[in-house]
Design an enzyme around this catalytic site. Structure first.
Site, short mmCIF file in Angstrom:
data_model
loop_
_atom_site.label_atom_id
_atom_site.label_comp_id
_atom_site.label_asym_id
_atom_site.label_seq_id
_atom_site.Cartn_x
_atom_site.Cartn_y
_atom_site.Cartn_z
N SER A 143 39.88 30.69 13.15
CA SER A 143 40.60 31.20 14.32
C SER A 143 41.07 32.60 13.97
CB SER A 143 41.82 30.31 14.58
OG SER A 143 42.71 30.90 15.49
N TYR A 156 49.16 25.23 11.79
CA TYR A 156 47.80 25.63 12.20
C TYR A 156 47.34 26.84 11.38
CZ TYR A 156 44.14 26.70 15.71
OH TYR A 156 42.95 26.94 16.38
#
Ligand code: NAI
Length: 306
Positions: A143, A156
């Protein structure tokens, strides 16, 4: 991999969002694809998006955090297609919330899927790619959160930084074996990741994040994610990244500034006095990585050629 016609791609989280986008693009490009996902009902819906007689698509139910199940899923893929050439570690849960209120359940779930699932994929599938000796590729969906931290997404971000480091470490080890490695770091993509709490297993239910996430889900689905990149476009870009063996597959130019700010801040944090190792005449031990220099030159040449 320069030729992908007939190659077999094993895509985790393949029943939705960008995993499904990749599966559809890869299939159209002549690959055979395994859609591995924790949700059987989503696999069934996804399979309906392929031509009814498409023998080149297999759905397998898999929780990437379950090592024994991973072996069974890989066996099923090989039983159907003989070999696996491409592993896409894409399954992930968008666990979001402040670290100040994180519970162990949040940490355990977020890391089990977003980091543990990638480790399990490599441990299970890489030996199988090596065994047949044909060219292969491993892509992990990290990401922009694997490039710089932003927003209240510490768990995350921790996992995504880790998988970028994992890909950068794996790449030089696999280069002599003709197995490419890429860290795929997208920005916002129009997927179902905002509905993350629907996937939270009961053993991880002790969380203060759940109610907030459930309240935000509809807003994210209606107002935020539709502004994201389309999963099919993502699939095309990942395919191109595999064909070129790009170390980082980046899709969203608008995040460049954030990356630049982080890299510049790190560079500005280095001391300017001579390094202790150089001071004692042991320059050879000063750590550098020519892999990054080569990748930069390759990407600059690509850019100049287009
Ligand atoms: P999505 O929610 O549409 O798809 C994720 C798929 O992973 C779902 O089908 C889900 O059932 C599956 N999954 C979840 N846990 C699993 C497990 N334990 N085992 C197997 N499958 C599991 O979301 P999206 O966005 O397509 O997510 C794919 C990847 O992209 C994730 O790794 C996510 O972190 C990453 N990502 C997403 C961004 C976005 O804006 N949507 C941006 C950057 C990265």
């Amino acid at each position: 991999m320069e030729r992908i016609d007939g190659a077999v791609a094993f895509i985790t989280g393949g029943a939705s969002g960008m995993g499904l986008g990749m599966a559809r693009v890869f299939s159209r490009a002549g690959m055979r694809v395994v859609i591995a996902d924790i949700r059987q009902e989503a696999i069934d819906v996804a399979l309906a998006q392929f031509p009814p007689d498409n023998a080149g698509v297999l759905g397998v139910q898999l929780d990437v955090a379950d090592r024994a199940a991973y072996v069974r899923a890989a066996d099923a893929a090989e039983a159907r297609f003989g070999k696996i050439h491409i592993l896409v570690n894409n399954a992930g849960v968008g666990i979001v919330g402040p670290l100040l209120t994180a519970t162990y359940a949040d940490w355990d779930w977020g890391l089990a899927v977003n980091l543990g699932g990638v480790i399990n994929g490599i441990q299970t599938i890489l030996p199988r790619i090596r065994r047949h000796g044909e060219p292969g590729h491993i892509v992990t969906t990290a990401s922009m959160s694997g490039i710089f931290a932003a927003g209240l997404a510490g768990i995350y971000t921790t996992a995504k930084y880790a998988v970028v480091g994992l890909m950068e470490s794996l790449r030089p080890e696999l280069e002599p074996l003709a197995i490419g490695v890429s860290a795929f770091c997208p920005g916002l993509v129009d997927t179902n990741i905002g509905d993350v709490e629907k996937l939270r297993p009961s053993e991880y239910r002790d969380s203060t994040y759940t109610n907030v996430s459930l309240e935000r889900a509809a807003f994210m689905r209606e107002k935020i994610f539709p502004h994201g990149m389309a999963p099919l476009e993502v699939g095309e870009r990942v395919l191109q990244g595999i064909l070129r063996n790009d170390m980082w597959i980046l899709t969203h130019s608008e995040y460049r500034e954030g990356a630049e700010q982080r890299f510049e801040a790190i560079l500005a944090s280095f001391p300017t006095d001579p390094a202790p190792l150089a001071r004692v005449g042991a320059e050879a031990m000063v750590v550098r990585n020519p892999m990054f220099v080569r990748e930069r030159e390759r990407r600059m040449a690509q850019r100049a050629a287009t």
